[in-house]
Motif scaffolding. Structure first.
Motif, PDB file in Angstrom:
ATOM      1  N   ASP A 108       0.759  -1.188  -0.054  1.00 46.33           N
ATOM      2  CA  ASP A 108      -0.052  -0.001  -0.181  1.00 46.33           C
ATOM      3  C   ASP A 108       0.794   1.453  -0.052  1.00 46.33           C
ATOM      4  O   ASP A 108       0.512   2.287  -0.863  1.00 46.33           O
ATOM      5  CB  ASP A 108      -0.818  -0.087   1.149  1.00 46.33           C
ATOM      6  CG  ASP A 108      -2.217   1.143   1.036  1.00 46.33           C
ATOM      7  OD1 ASP A 108      -2.376   1.931   0.451  1.00 46.33           O
ATOM      8  OD2 ASP A 108      -2.811   0.876   2.115  1.00 46.33           O
ATOM      9  N   THR A 115      -4.737   3.093   3.117  1.00 46.71           N
ATOM     10  CA  THR A 115      -5.410   4.290   2.295  1.00 46.71           C
ATOM     11  C   THR A 115      -6.792   3.650   1.934  1.00 46.71           C
ATOM     12  O   THR A 115      -7.081   2.652   2.037  1.00 46.71           O
ATOM     13  CB  THR A 115      -4.414   4.375   1.078  1.00 46.71           C
ATOM     14  OG1 THR A 115      -4.357   3.296   0.383  1.00 46.71           O
ATOM     15  CG2 THR A 115      -3.037   4.984   1.303  1.00 46.71           C
ATOM     16  N   ASP A 116      -7.261   4.879   1.601  1.00 44.65           N
ATOM     17  CA  ASP A 116      -8.773   4.963   1.198  1.00 44.65           C
ATOM     18  C   ASP A 116      -9.028   4.134  -0.014  1.00 44.65           C
ATOM     19  O   ASP A 116      -8.116   3.880  -1.090  1.00 44.65           O
ATOM     20  CB  ASP A 116      -9.370   6.374   1.409  1.00 44.65           C
ATOM     21  CG  ASP A 116     -10.931   6.339   1.068  1.00 44.65           C
ATOM     22  OD1 ASP A 116     -11.504   5.268   1.598  1.00 44.65           O
ATOM     23  OD2 ASP A 116     -11.618   7.397   0.958  1.00 44.65           O
ATOM     24  N   TYR A 117     -10.140   3.496  -0.388  1.00 42.78           N
ATOM     25  CA  TYR A 117     -10.697   3.071  -1.521  1.00 42.78           C
ATOM     26  C   TYR A 117     -10.432   4.168  -2.918  1.00 42.78           C
ATOM     27  O   TYR A 117     -10.725   5.166  -2.602  1.00 42.78           O
ATOM     28  CB  TYR A 117     -12.119   2.622  -1.642  1.00 42.78           C
ATOM     29  CG  TYR A 117     -12.652   1.595  -0.555  1.00 42.78           C
ATOM     30  CD1 TYR A 117     -12.152   0.351  -0.508  1.00 42.78           C
ATOM     31  CD2 TYR A 117     -13.279   2.035   0.532  1.00 42.78           C
ATOM     32  CE1 TYR A 117     -12.286  -0.405   0.584  1.00 42.78           C
ATOM     33  CE2 TYR A 117     -13.721   1.278   1.402  1.00 42.78           C
ATOM     34  CZ  TYR A 117     -13.048  -0.230   1.271  1.00 42.78           C
ATOM     35  OH  TYR A 117     -13.634  -1.093   2.370  1.00 42.78           O
ATOM     36  N   GLY A 118      -9.782   3.643  -3.890  1.00 42.62           N
ATOM     37  CA  GLY A 118      -9.519   4.610  -5.008  1.00 42.62           C
ATOM     38  C   GLY A 118      -8.566   5.353  -4.730  1.00 42.62           C
ATOM     39  O   GLY A 118      -8.187   6.402  -5.673  1.00 42.62           O
ATOM     40  N   ARG A 146      -4.094  -6.285  -1.044  1.00 39.81           N
ATOM     41  CA  ARG A 146      -5.138  -5.328  -1.254  1.00 39.81           C
ATOM     42  C   ARG A 146      -4.478  -4.073  -0.302  1.00 39.81           C
ATOM     43  O   ARG A 146      -3.795  -4.436   0.701  1.00 39.81           O
ATOM     44  CB  ARG A 146      -6.425  -5.498  -0.592  1.00 39.81           C
ATOM     45  CG  ARG A 146      -7.121  -6.587  -1.552  1.00 39.81           C
ATOM     46  CD  ARG A 146      -8.487  -6.898  -1.033  1.00 39.81           C
ATOM     47  NE  ARG A 146      -8.500  -7.622   0.513  1.00 39.81           N
ATOM     48  CZ  ARG A 146      -9.076  -7.288   1.387  1.00 39.81           C
ATOM     49  NH1 ARG A 146      -9.826  -6.375   1.539  1.00 39.81           N
ATOM     50  NH2 ARG A 146      -8.965  -8.121   2.635  1.00 39.81           N
ATOM     51  N   ARG A 147      -4.818  -3.088  -0.640  1.00 36.45           N
ATOM     52  CA  ARG A 147      -4.503  -1.841   0.158  1.00 36.45           C
ATOM     53  C   ARG A 147      -4.990  -2.003   1.592  1.00 36.45           C
ATOM     54  O   ARG A 147      -6.150  -2.845   1.799  1.00 36.45           O
ATOM     55  CB  ARG A 147      -5.151  -0.549  -0.169  1.00 36.45           C
ATOM     56  CG  ARG A 147      -4.291  -0.144  -1.647  1.00 36.45           C
ATOM     57  CD  ARG A 147      -4.670   1.253  -2.069  1.00 36.45           C
ATOM     58  NE  ARG A 147      -4.137   1.677  -3.230  1.00 36.45           N
ATOM     59  CZ  ARG A 147      -3.070   2.424  -3.162  1.00 36.45           C
ATOM     60  NH1 ARG A 147      -2.409   2.521  -2.149  1.00 36.45           N
ATOM     61  NH2 ARG A 147      -2.578   2.742  -4.402  1.00 36.45           N
ATOM     62  N   TYR A 186     -14.333  12.394  -5.298  1.00 34.92           N
ATOM     63  CA  TYR A 186     -12.867  12.645  -5.367  1.00 34.92           C
ATOM     64  C   TYR A 186     -12.680  13.484  -6.285  1.00 34.92           C
ATOM     65  O   TYR A 186     -13.471  13.550  -7.555  1.00 34.92           O
ATOM     66  CB  TYR A 186     -12.202  11.355  -5.618  1.00 34.92           C
ATOM     67  CG  TYR A 186     -12.226  10.491  -4.386  1.00 34.92           C
ATOM     68  CD1 TYR A 186     -11.283  10.427  -3.627  1.00 34.92           C
ATOM     69  CD2 TYR A 186     -13.251   9.320  -4.332  1.00 34.92           C
ATOM     70  CE1 TYR A 186     -11.257   9.488  -2.420  1.00 34.92           C
ATOM     71  CE2 TYR A 186     -13.452   8.626  -3.431  1.00 34.92           C
ATOM     72  CZ  TYR A 186     -12.478   8.403  -2.511  1.00 34.92           C
ATOM     73  OH  TYR A 186     -12.326   7.459  -1.438  1.00 34.92           O
TER      74      TYR A 186
END
Length: 200
Positions: free
Chosen positions: A125, A142-145, A138-139, A174
């Motif tokens: 990440d 941090t946030d989705y996207g 997966r991350r 965003y």
């Protein structure tokens, strides 16, 4: 070097041989460096050889060496792992550099120590290091996207996108980061005698 660290160094040289690129002692701890191609095999030996016996992975993190020291000529991204042998009462730091700076990949050690799971996700990440063989990369922070990897030295401090609530759309959106120049208010300077009480 203490007798215990000397013994550990000898065991490392004995069991790892040519796979050991570098062995150093700093701050009372042994550190080794291995090539990315040998990483998984070395880590398995570190766990399974009784004379080494590193049954516990304490920590794993990513490192970006792009601005390290003056004139750094080595690879950019590395994964650094801290191991503990409870049976032998010693610790070890292992560093492996990813071969490709553009797409850094090293083997996952989750099949060897499952405690590496979230540590590898964090390094992916924040630094963009891909751990080949990780089952759920997966991350994690941090946030989705989220765009980019925020611990890379070339990541902009302000980021690439910002998140805000849009009352017209009734949802969070965003958008590219917009930073407006600040207008600083000049500080008011008073005379040296301002506020003095006159004595009569």
């Amino acid at each position: 070097m203490s007798a215990k660290l000397e013994r550990l160094s000898q065991h490392l040289e004995k069991h790892l041989g040519d796979r050991l690129k570098c062995l150093t002692l700093a701050l009372g701890e042994v550190s080794i460096e291995v090539a990315a191609a040998d990483y998984a095999g070395v880590m398995l030996s570190l766990r399974d050889e009784p004379e080494l016996g590193f049954e516990e992975l304490i920590d794993l993190c990513g490192v970006d060496y792009s601005t390290y020291g003056e004139g750094w000529q080595g690879r950019r991204f590395a994964a650094v792992t801290h191991l503990l042998s409870i049976a032998n009462n010693w610790r070890l730091r292992v560093r492996v550099f990813a071969e490709d700076d553009g797409f850094p990949v090293v083997a996952s050690v989750t099949p060897i120590w499952n405690s590496a799971n979230w540590y590898e996700r964090e390094a992916f990440d924040l630094f963009g290091i891909v751990f080949d063989g990780h089952e759920d990369l997966r991350r994690i922070l941090t946030d989705y996207g989220f765009v980019g990897h925020p611990f890379r030295k070339d990541f902009p401090i302000s980021g690439h996108v910002e998140m805000r609530y849009d009352p017209d759309e009734g949802r969070v959106i965003y958008q590219p980061v917009t930073i407006e120049p600040r207008e600083n208010t000049p500080r008011i300077r008073r005379e040296d005698s301002y506020g003095d009480v006159a004595h009569g």
